[in-house]
Design an enzyme around this catalytic site. Structure first.
Site, PDB file in Angstrom:
ATOM      1  N   LYS A  19       0.828  -1.206   0.000  1.00 27.06           N
ATOM      2  CA  LYS A  19       0.000   0.000   0.000  1.00 27.06           C
ATOM      3  C   LYS A  19       0.864   1.258   0.000  1.00 27.06           C
ATOM      4  O   LYS A  19       0.627   2.202  -0.759  1.00 27.06           O
ATOM      5  CB  LYS A  19      -0.908  -0.048   1.240  1.00 27.06           C
ATOM      6  CG  LYS A  19      -2.001   0.991   1.328  1.00 27.06           C
ATOM      7  CD  LYS A  19      -3.082   0.466   2.281  1.00 27.06           C
ATOM      8  CE  LYS A  19      -3.987   1.542   2.801  1.00 27.06           C
ATOM      9  NZ  LYS A  19      -3.554   2.106   4.075  1.00 27.06           N
ATOM     10  N   SER A  20       1.885   1.270   0.844  1.00 23.97           N
ATOM     11  CA  SER A  20       2.749   2.452   0.944  1.00 23.97           C
ATOM     12  C   SER A  20       3.445   2.744  -0.381  1.00 23.97           C
ATOM     13  O   SER A  20       3.543   3.900  -0.807  1.00 23.97           O
ATOM     14  CB  SER A  20       3.808   2.232   2.034  1.00 23.97           C
ATOM     15  OG  SER A  20       3.218   2.110   3.303  1.00 23.97           O
ATOM     16  N   ARG A  24       2.908   5.964  -3.106  1.00 24.27           N
ATOM     17  CA  ARG A  24       4.057   6.797  -3.459  1.00 24.27           C
ATOM     18  C   ARG A  24       4.366   6.718  -4.948  1.00 24.27           C
ATOM     19  O   ARG A  24       4.762   7.716  -5.559  1.00 24.27           O
ATOM     20  CB  ARG A  24       5.277   6.381  -2.617  1.00 24.27           C
ATOM     21  CG  ARG A  24       5.166   6.847  -1.160  1.00 24.27           C
ATOM     22  CD  ARG A  24       6.141   6.070  -0.259  1.00 24.27           C
ATOM     23  NE  ARG A  24       6.186   6.601   1.108  1.00 24.27           N
ATOM     24  CZ  ARG A  24       5.286   6.332   2.044  1.00 24.27           C
ATOM     25  NH1 ARG A  24       4.249   5.562   1.764  1.00 24.27           N
ATOM     26  NH2 ARG A  24       5.420   6.848   3.262  1.00 24.27           N
ATOM     27  N   SER A 164       6.998   8.975  12.434  1.00 26.87           N
ATOM     28  CA  SER A 164       5.896   8.787  11.489  1.00 26.87           C
ATOM     29  C   SER A 164       6.402   8.963  10.072  1.00 26.87           C
ATOM     30  O   SER A 164       6.883  10.039   9.703  1.00 26.87           O
ATOM     31  CB  SER A 164       4.777   9.805  11.762  1.00 26.87           C
ATOM     32  OG  SER A 164       3.899   9.884  10.661  1.00 26.87           O
ATOM     33  N   GLN A 166       4.586   9.159   7.550  1.00 32.12           N
ATOM     34  CA  GLN A 166       3.715  10.123   6.863  1.00 32.12           C
ATOM     35  C   GLN A 166       4.169  11.552   7.119  1.00 32.12           C
ATOM     36  O   GLN A 166       4.209  12.369   6.199  1.00 32.12           O
ATOM     37  CB  GLN A 166       2.265   9.923   7.311  1.00 32.12           C
ATOM     38  CG  GLN A 166       1.681   8.599   6.853  1.00 32.12           C
ATOM     39  CD  GLN A 166       0.255   8.387   7.324  1.00 32.12           C
ATOM     40  OE1 GLN A 166      -0.332   9.246   7.969  1.00 32.12           O
ATOM     41  NE2 GLN A 166      -0.307   7.237   6.995  1.00 32.12           N
ATOM     42  N   ASP A 312       0.948  -0.997  12.308  1.00 27.96           N
ATOM     43  CA  ASP A 312      -0.309  -1.419  11.682  1.00 27.96           C
ATOM     44  C   ASP A 312      -0.633  -2.884  11.955  1.00 27.96           C
ATOM     45  O   ASP A 312      -1.767  -3.322  11.748  1.00 27.96           O
ATOM     46  CB  ASP A 312      -0.255  -1.182  10.171  1.00 27.96           C
ATOM     47  CG  ASP A 312      -0.357   0.296   9.820  1.00 27.96           C
ATOM     48  OD1 ASP A 312      -0.932   1.063  10.612  1.00 27.96           O
ATOM     49  OD2 ASP A 312       0.146   0.688   8.752  1.00 27.96           O
ATOM     50  N   LYS A 339      -5.452   5.970  14.805  1.00 27.77           N
ATOM     51  CA  LYS A 339      -5.572   5.270  13.527  1.00 27.77           C
ATOM     52  C   LYS A 339      -7.034   5.346  13.059  1.00 27.77           C
ATOM     53  O   LYS A 339      -7.821   6.151  13.546  1.00 27.77           O
ATOM     54  CB  LYS A 339      -5.080   3.831  13.693  1.00 27.77           C
ATOM     55  CG  LYS A 339      -3.571   3.726  13.956  1.00 27.77           C
ATOM     56  CD  LYS A 339      -2.791   4.124  12.719  1.00 27.77           C
ATOM     57  CE  LYS A 339      -1.308   3.915  12.876  1.00 27.77           C
ATOM     58  NZ  LYS A 339      -0.568   4.231  11.636  1.00 27.77           N
ATOM     59  N   ARG A 343      -7.319   1.909  18.175  1.00 25.61           N
ATOM     60  CA  ARG A 343      -7.078   0.464  18.103  1.00 25.61           C
ATOM     61  C   ARG A 343      -6.739  -0.154  19.456  1.00 25.61           C
ATOM     62  O   ARG A 343      -6.824  -1.378  19.592  1.00 25.61           O
ATOM     63  CB  ARG A 343      -6.019   0.149  17.038  1.00 25.61           C
ATOM     64  CG  ARG A 343      -6.552   0.364  15.631  1.00 25.61           C
ATOM     65  CD  ARG A 343      -5.555   0.030  14.552  1.00 25.61           C
ATOM     66  NE  ARG A 343      -6.154   0.264  13.225  1.00 25.61           N
ATOM     67  CZ  ARG A 343      -5.449   0.484  12.124  1.00 25.61           C
ATOM     68  NH1 ARG A 343      -4.130   0.499  12.160  1.00 25.61           N
ATOM     69  NH2 ARG A 343      -6.072   0.690  10.968  1.00 25.61           N
ATOM     70  N   ARG A 385      -8.262  -3.073   9.530  1.00 23.45           N
ATOM     71  CA  ARG A 385      -7.301  -3.932  10.225  1.00 23.45           C
ATOM     72  C   ARG A 385      -7.947  -4.660  11.406  1.00 23.45           C
ATOM     73  O   ARG A 385      -7.534  -5.770  11.761  1.00 23.45           O
ATOM     74  CB  ARG A 385      -6.073  -3.134  10.650  1.00 23.45           C
ATOM     75  CG  ARG A 385      -5.384  -2.492   9.448  1.00 23.45           C
ATOM     76  CD  ARG A 385      -3.899  -2.331   9.598  1.00 23.45           C
ATOM     77  NE  ARG A 385      -3.340  -1.580   8.481  1.00 23.45           N
ATOM     78  CZ  ARG A 385      -3.027  -2.088   7.283  1.00 23.45           C
ATOM     79  NH1 ARG A 385      -3.232  -3.373   7.040  1.00 23.45           N
ATOM     80  NH2 ARG A 385      -2.522  -1.322   6.334  1.00 23.45           N
TER      81      ARG A 385
END
Length: 426
Positions: A19-20, A24, A164, A166, A312, A339, A343, A385
């Site tokens: 996904k990351s 990108r 992070s 992000q 995650d 998140k 979580r 998740r």
């Protein structure tokens, strides 16, 4: 959807693209010159949000399933969107695209779903403001919707209070549009896909210890990228193969980047039979096939520097801990609260409902494992998740487990239940 206890899991599977890297690849391709081609792209809702945002800014992107072609227009080729950009449920889209938007000559705004409107954006507003960007929370609550752009940027050194990827990526991407060297220092190293990929596209970027630096104004050139399988998606099947009886699974072509692969170390620390086969480098990222078999697991401590490499995966690690003998302590993971759901709360709620001895803490949870689990109705809180982690718990629980919403899995793994059904032996 109802899941009951299984006799064993056996087979070979592949999991969707990382996904990351998929996010990108689209973003970096859009601000590069020439064509970028992604194979193995994750065709999930979050990554489609990234595609839609760049299409709205004039980038020609074509997609057929997991094959995506981006016709980039260079660093300054984006056009002002006619409407507010919709990031959907995607925190990665929100925070990374903000760094790119901060360097544009036009003002734009972005918003997402109810979950995104609760997630903290002050962590990117602060450094981007220090760089001279125009960025504000439209509701003045530190969350989306955001208004961004229209200001020349200056290079800064930013000491990030959180580890992070992000936040780091947002600042580095804004640094593309600043004169001089922009750098970010983190308390602990977070995932490094931005650094690896931007280097491949031609950026002058380097990492030394806890600091990543980028030189502004590069010429980025389109690339061909083979996206490996996402270890966050593989994690569910790693845990399933370890906790289900008589199981033997091979998960092929998985990204094993050490800034992401903390779950492998924790599984080994808990006594898991897990080995990496056919290790190789693909498009700059380490990749392997992961072989797991049923294991006699014991509790361990999950804390400190490894947390960013498995943040995650903590919901499914908690499921693994529930099946292990002894006590597992998860701490230093307060990030779990912000998140897609809180979580710490959602994992605790659902594991308790299945009969687990679990206590939430301010920054994690304490799990006394080894008690038999029983079926329940899982409250997913629309968190992909949580849904997938408790689908794995259901495989070893007595009785039937159902879900208030299994469709949320499409955020990151649209074919999750199909893959699960391939390997179940009832």
């Amino acid at each position: 959807m109802a899941i009951t206890k299984v006799k064993s899991l056996k087979g070979e599977i592949t999991v969707p693209g990382d996904k990351s890297i998929s996010h990108r690849g689209v973003m970096f391709g859009a601000i590069s010159e020439g064509t970028t081609e992604l194979t193995g792209f994750l065709d999930g809702a979050d990554c489609r949000s990234t595609i839609d945002c760049f299409k709205a800014m004039g980038i020609d992107i074509s997609q057929e399933a997991d094959h995506v072609i981006i016709h980039g227009k260079g660093l300054h080729g984006l056009s002002a969107p006619k409407e507010m950009l919709d990031v959907g449920n995607s925190g990665t889209t929100t925070r990374l695209i903000s760094g790119i938007l901060a360097g544009q000559s036009f003002i734009s705004s972005l918003n997402g779903d109810a979950s995104i409107q609760k997630r903290p954006m002050g962590r990117i507003i602060t450094p981007l403001t220090q760089m001279g960007a125009h960025i504000r929370s439209i509701k003045d609550n530190g969350c989306a919707p955001l208004e961004i752009g229209g200001a020349p940027l200056k290079a800064i050194h930013y000491d990030s209070p959180v580890a992070s990827a992000q936040v780091k990526s947002c600042v580095l991407l804004a640094g593309l549009y600043a004169d001089g060297v922009t750098s970010v220092t983190e308390p602990v190293v977070s995932r490094n896909h931005t650094e690896l990929m931007l280097s491949g596209f031609g950026a002058d970027i380097k990492s030394e210890g806890l600091t990543a630096s980028i030189v502004g104004g590069p010429k980025l050139v389109g690339q061909k990228i083979a996206v490996p399988g996402d270890i966050s998606s593989a994690a569910y099947f790693i845990v399933a193969g370890l906790i289900c009886p008589n199981s033997d699974l091979l998960i092929k072509n998985v990204n094993t980047n050490p800034t992401r692969a903390g779950i492998i170390k924790i599984a080994q620390d808990m006594g898991g039979n897990i080995e990496l086969l056919n290790e190789r480098i693909v498009s700059g990222e380490p990749v392997a096939d992961i072989h797991v078999t049923t294991s006699d697991l014991h509790g361990c401590e999950v804390s400190g520097e490894i947390i960013p490499a498995l943040i995650d995966e903590i919901p499914v690690i908690a499921v693994m801990a529930a099946c292990a003998s002894g006590t597992t302590v998860i701490k230093d993971a307060a990030e779990l609260k912000v998140k897609e759901s809180d979580r710490i709360a959602t994992v605790t709620e659902n594991l308790k409902a299945m009969g687990c001895d679990i206590t939430p803490t301010e920054d994690g949870m304490i799990i006394n494992g080894g008690k038999p689990l029983h079926g329940t109705t899982v409250n997913t809180h629309l968190d992909h998740r949580i849904a997938m982690s408790f689908a794995i718990a259901a495989l070893i629980a007595e009785g039937e487990t159902t879900f208030d919403n299994e469709e949320c899995c499409s955020i990151s793994y649209p074919t999750f239940f199909e893959t699960l059904n391939q390997i179940i032996n009832k």
